[in-house]
Design a protein around this motif. Structure first.
Motif, short mmCIF file in Angstrom:
data_model
loop_
_atom_site.label_atom_id
_atom_site.label_comp_id
_atom_site.label_asym_id
_atom_site.label_seq_id
_atom_site.Cartn_x
_atom_site.Cartn_y
_atom_site.Cartn_z
N ILE A 1 0.85 -1.20 0.00
CA ILE A 1 0.00 0.00 0.00
C ILE A 1 0.88 1.25 0.00
CG2 ILE A 1 -1.64 1.32 1.40
CD1 ILE A 1 -2.76 -1.46 2.30
N PHE A 2 1.91 1.27 0.83
CA PHE A 2 2.81 2.42 0.88
C PHE A 2 3.48 2.63 -0.48
CE2 PHE A 2 3.68 2.10 5.74
CZ PHE A 2 2.36 2.48 5.97
N SER A 3 3.89 1.51 -1.10
CA SER A 3 4.59 1.63 -2.38
C SER A 3 3.69 2.29 -3.42
CB SER A 3 5.02 0.24 -2.87
OG SER A 3 5.88 -0.35 -1.94
N ILE A 4 2.41 1.91 -3.38
CA ILE A 4 1.48 2.48 -4.36
C ILE A 4 1.14 3.92 -4.01
CG2 ILE A 4 -0.86 2.29 -5.29
CD1 ILE A 4 -0.52 -0.80 -4.85
N VAL B 1 7.43 2.27 9.24
CA VAL B 1 7.66 3.71 9.41
C VAL B 1 8.82 4.17 8.54
CG1 VAL B 1 8.41 5.47 11.05
CG2 VAL B 1 6.63 3.82 11.71
N VAL B 2 9.94 3.44 8.64
CA VAL B 2 11.12 3.83 7.87
C VAL B 2 10.84 3.73 6.37
CG1 VAL B 2 13.51 3.20 7.35
CG2 VAL B 2 12.71 3.22 9.72
N TYR B 3 10.12 2.70 5.98
CA TYR B 3 9.83 2.53 4.57
C TYR B 3 8.97 3.67 4.04
CZ TYR B 3 8.45 0.25 0.21
OH TYR B 3 8.24 -0.05 -1.11
N ALA B 4 7.97 4.03 4.84
CA ALA B 4 7.10 5.13 4.42
C ALA B 4 7.89 6.44 4.33
CB ALA B 4 5.94 5.27 5.40
#
Lengths: 681, 62
Positions: A457-460, B17-20
């Protein structure tokens, strides 16, 4: 079943012999033990006195089964090499006549199956499957040669001095007996099922009172060999008992102690004393007996302990088995309920993998037992596992018995029997020991799956589409350089003796070149295999990572780019270098290495106007390779996605490796070949 | 829940969190040669030259 009183006069003693049935063929005079043929009051001979067997049944005991009332009207006692058992002749109110047998607290009711022809006895073996018409597929479990020991009441047939019988079990409590008689008559098949406890089905009357309850604490007897006191705690079931003083093995199958043999002294005292009671899973158990058994694999002896447990509430026996400090609770199961296929045994829908196949020998005996136990007796024992459960199949030439075990943690045994220190005795991984972290796996996976979904979801939602900021295409020389997006060739000035700083001037000149027009500066780059280029200014968006990509037409050659992304306003620059080299050929076969594509990445730059400078180098002995140099932003990066996925699955993966290691260690103890382990947890 | 379970939860949350943040701010792992050259260095006499200038020539390849 008839309640009409009948009687006959005994030809032996003249006494009136009461009868319940009108169609029984034989009656036993209760006074002189004469067996009487009812047809012509023929004297068939006297039968011996009844042998005490501890049975809860009595002649004329009434009961109900399947909604039908029945009454026990006769009994045959049969003796085989290991003891005596009772078979009760039952008359039902619907006209049927059947047999009730009991063994180790379990009761079986069978009826004659007319027209069923069993296979010849020679074709059967313990554990073999037998298809009986009208009954089903069953497993042969017990082969006996029995002699008539005694009888009472009324019987439907003549008294056969000896007979061969085969007991069979099927799924769902189905039970059958094939009576081959003495071989002179056609065999008969009796089929029925195992029923619950006697209390569920029987009602004692004044005519057939219930047997006196065993005295609390059992019977206190005296060893006939050493006169030492002996407690028989389960007199209704015990067939053999040991003397704690002279270590003699005593027979109790007839209700009186008889010295059988001397036993070796125990080399090691049982961890749980005989006679101790414990509570497991809300059930009280008495430790009745103790066996130490041994198998030898690759000339190494492996010992384990078996504690015979008795549940008074269930009037049944169970086992507590300890091997290398690993404990399991074991109960008998019907052989007919187990299906075997290769190295797999299937019971109640679960598949168990074969773990070991050994010959188990009893080396020590202590306490009391419901069968004629003896030191030195051997069984073929096959173990199957589905941790935390296991199946065990023990067989010899005459019998096969299946049991199911469930693993017990040492603290459970400690708590049940008031012991300490069992956990420290545990060695290695037990055959049925479940992986201790099995309960964690599901929550760990749940979080990892949720994390994986969030990463997607974050990637999109937060990912950017790549944007080309500037690009330079270099054709092979001697074609003129086709500058695009205002690229200019940049030949750096040579430092003079005074170290003149002209970098700023050169940049100033180049930061506003004529679009599409190369700027020719001093020096020739072709001769040394290098050229430098400077781009027109371009905008770098905020918060987007950067990529400099070199795609060179190299074939057994290399191309190298060093350069910088220079912020026009502040003059700060981020430098980089990338190499594209690709070589291939034949050397004992085709080989290749490297790639014509290379890229450098860095984190987002502050938003603003930038220029890019490339210093392009190649092998000066070769023509300049064509190349495309691209500066992009917002580039997808697989490592970021992959690393995030790896981290959210890291601990489940660690647990997976640990579980594999655990399984590997378990199967190292197996002797049937599956030593590589493999997902049995 | 075991310590491993708590560690796992914490790790998953931290990774997310870090990825976001990495996605939002455009964080990346610098690859190849990468350095920041400030203007003061670039402006000093003889201070800034291109890689090509200082580099004696890439001698990579076979």
């Amino acid at each position: 079943m008839s309640d009409t009183p009948q009687s006959l006069r005994c030809p032996g003693c003249g006494a009136d012999v009461p009868l319940k049935l009108g169609n029984s063929l034989v009656a036993i005079c209760p006074y002189c033990r004469m067996a009487i043929g009812r047809g012509n009051l023929e004297k068939l001979g006297k039968v011996a006195e009844l042998i005490p067997t501890g049975t809860k049944l009595r002649l004329h005991t009434r009961g109900t089964l399947g909604g039908h009332h029945f009454e026990l009207v006769g009994r045959v006692q049969l003796r085989w090499q290991a003891g005596v058992w009772d078979e009760w002749y039952a008359s039902f109110d619907d006209g049927r006549e059947g047999w009730v047998a009991e063994a180790q607290g379990r009761y079986y009711v069978t009826f004659l199956v007319p027209g069923c022809t069993p296979p010849p006895l020679a074709d059967l073996h313990p554990g073999g499957r037998v298809a009986l018409a009208g009954v089903g597929d069953l497993t042969a479990v017990d082969f006996k040669t029995a002699e008539l020991a005694s009888a009472e009441g009324e019987l439907p047939e003549g008294l056969t001095p000896s007979r061969r019988t085969v007991d069979l079990e099927g799924d769902g409590g189905v039970f059958a007996t094939i009576d081959y008689g003495d071989g002179t008559e056609a065999p008969e098949v009796f089929a029925g099922k195992q029923i619950g406890s006697a209390e569920q089905h029987l009602s004692h009357t004044a005519e057939s009172p219930a047997p006196a309850a065993a005295a609390a604490g059992g019977q206190k007897l005296v060893c006939p060999h050493c006169q030492g006191p002996i407690d028989v705690r389960i007199p209704g079931q015990t067939k053999r008992v040991t003397c704690a003083y002279c270590h003699g093995l005593l027979d109790f199958s007839s209700g009186a102690l008889r010295y059988v043999a001397a036993l070796e002294r125990l080399q090691q005292e049982p961890k749980i004393p005989i006679g101790k009671t414990g509570r497991l899973s809300s059930t009280d158990y008495l430790v009745a007996g103790y066996l130490r058994r041994r198998c030898t694999v690759d000339r190494v002896d492996y010992d384990w302990e078996e504690y015979l447990l008795y549940s008074a509430a269930q009037d049944a026996f169970f086992w507590l088995v300890a091997s290398d400090g690993h404990w399991s609770f074991v109960r008998s199961i019907s052989a007919g309920a187990v299906a075997q296929k290769g190295g797999i045994a299937i019971f109640e829908g679960k598949r168990y993998r074969k773990f070991s196949a050994v010959v188990a020998t009893t080396v020590s005996v202590l306490g009391e037992f419901y069968w004629e136990v003896a030191a030195g007796e051997t069984w073929f024992a096959d173990d199957y596992i589905q941790p935390p459960l296991g199946l065990s199949c023990e067989r010899n030439d005459e019998e096969v018995a299946w049991s199911q075990g469930s693993y017990l943690e040492p603290h459970e045994v400690e708590k049940a029997f008031g012991l300490t220190g069992l956990a420290a005795e545990r060695v290695g991984v037990g055959a049925m020991q479940p992986w201790p972290h099995a309960g964690e796996v599901r929550p760990l996976r749940r979080w990892s799956y949720a994390g994986t979904a969030a990463i997607w979801i974050f990637s999109i939602a937060l990912g950017r589409l790549p944007t080309t900021l500037t690009e330079l295409k270099l054709p092979p020389l001697p074609d003129p350089v086709a500058f695009q997006s205002g690229w200019a060739e940049y030949v750096p000035p040579v430092l003079g003796d005074g170290g003149v700083n002209d970098g700023g001037l050169a940049e100033a000149a180049l930061l506003a070149p004529v679009p599409g027009q190369p700027v020719e500066l001093a020096g020739t780059s072709e001769a040394v295999g290098s050229q430098s280029f400077l781009s027109q200014p371009f905008d770098v968006p905020p918060h987007e990572n950067m990529e400099v990509r070199l795609q060179a037409d190299v074939d057994n050659a290399w191309a190298w780019v060093g350069g910088a992304i220079i912020q026009k306003d502040t003059g700060e620059s981020d430098s980089f270098e990338v190499e594209a080299s690709y070589y291939h050929g034949y050397d004992d076969g085709y080989w290749s290495e490297g790639s014509p594509i290379a890229a450098a990445h860095f984190s987002a730059l502050p938003a603003g106007r930038y220029v890019a400078r490339f210093d392009y180098e190649w092998d000066p002995k070769r023509p300049r390779p064509s190349a495309t140099l691209t500066v992009s932003s917002g580039v997808s990066r697989a490592w970021r996605f992959g690393l995030a996925l790896l981290l959210v699955w890291l601990i489940p993966l660690v647990r997976l490796v640990q579980r594999g290691r655990f399984s590997y260690l378990r199967w190292q103890e197996s002797n049937v070949g599956l030593r590589t382990g493999g997902g049995d947890d | 829940m075991s310590a491993f379970g708590w560690i796992h939860r914490g790790l998953v949350i931290a990774v997310l969190v870090v990825y976001a943040v990495a996605l939002r701010l455009g964080w990346d792992l610098p690859s190849a040669h990468h350095e920041l050259v400030p203007p003061s260095v670039r402006s000093s006499p003889g201070g800034y030259r291109s890689f090509h200038f200082w580099h004696s020539g890439f001698m990579g390849g076979k």
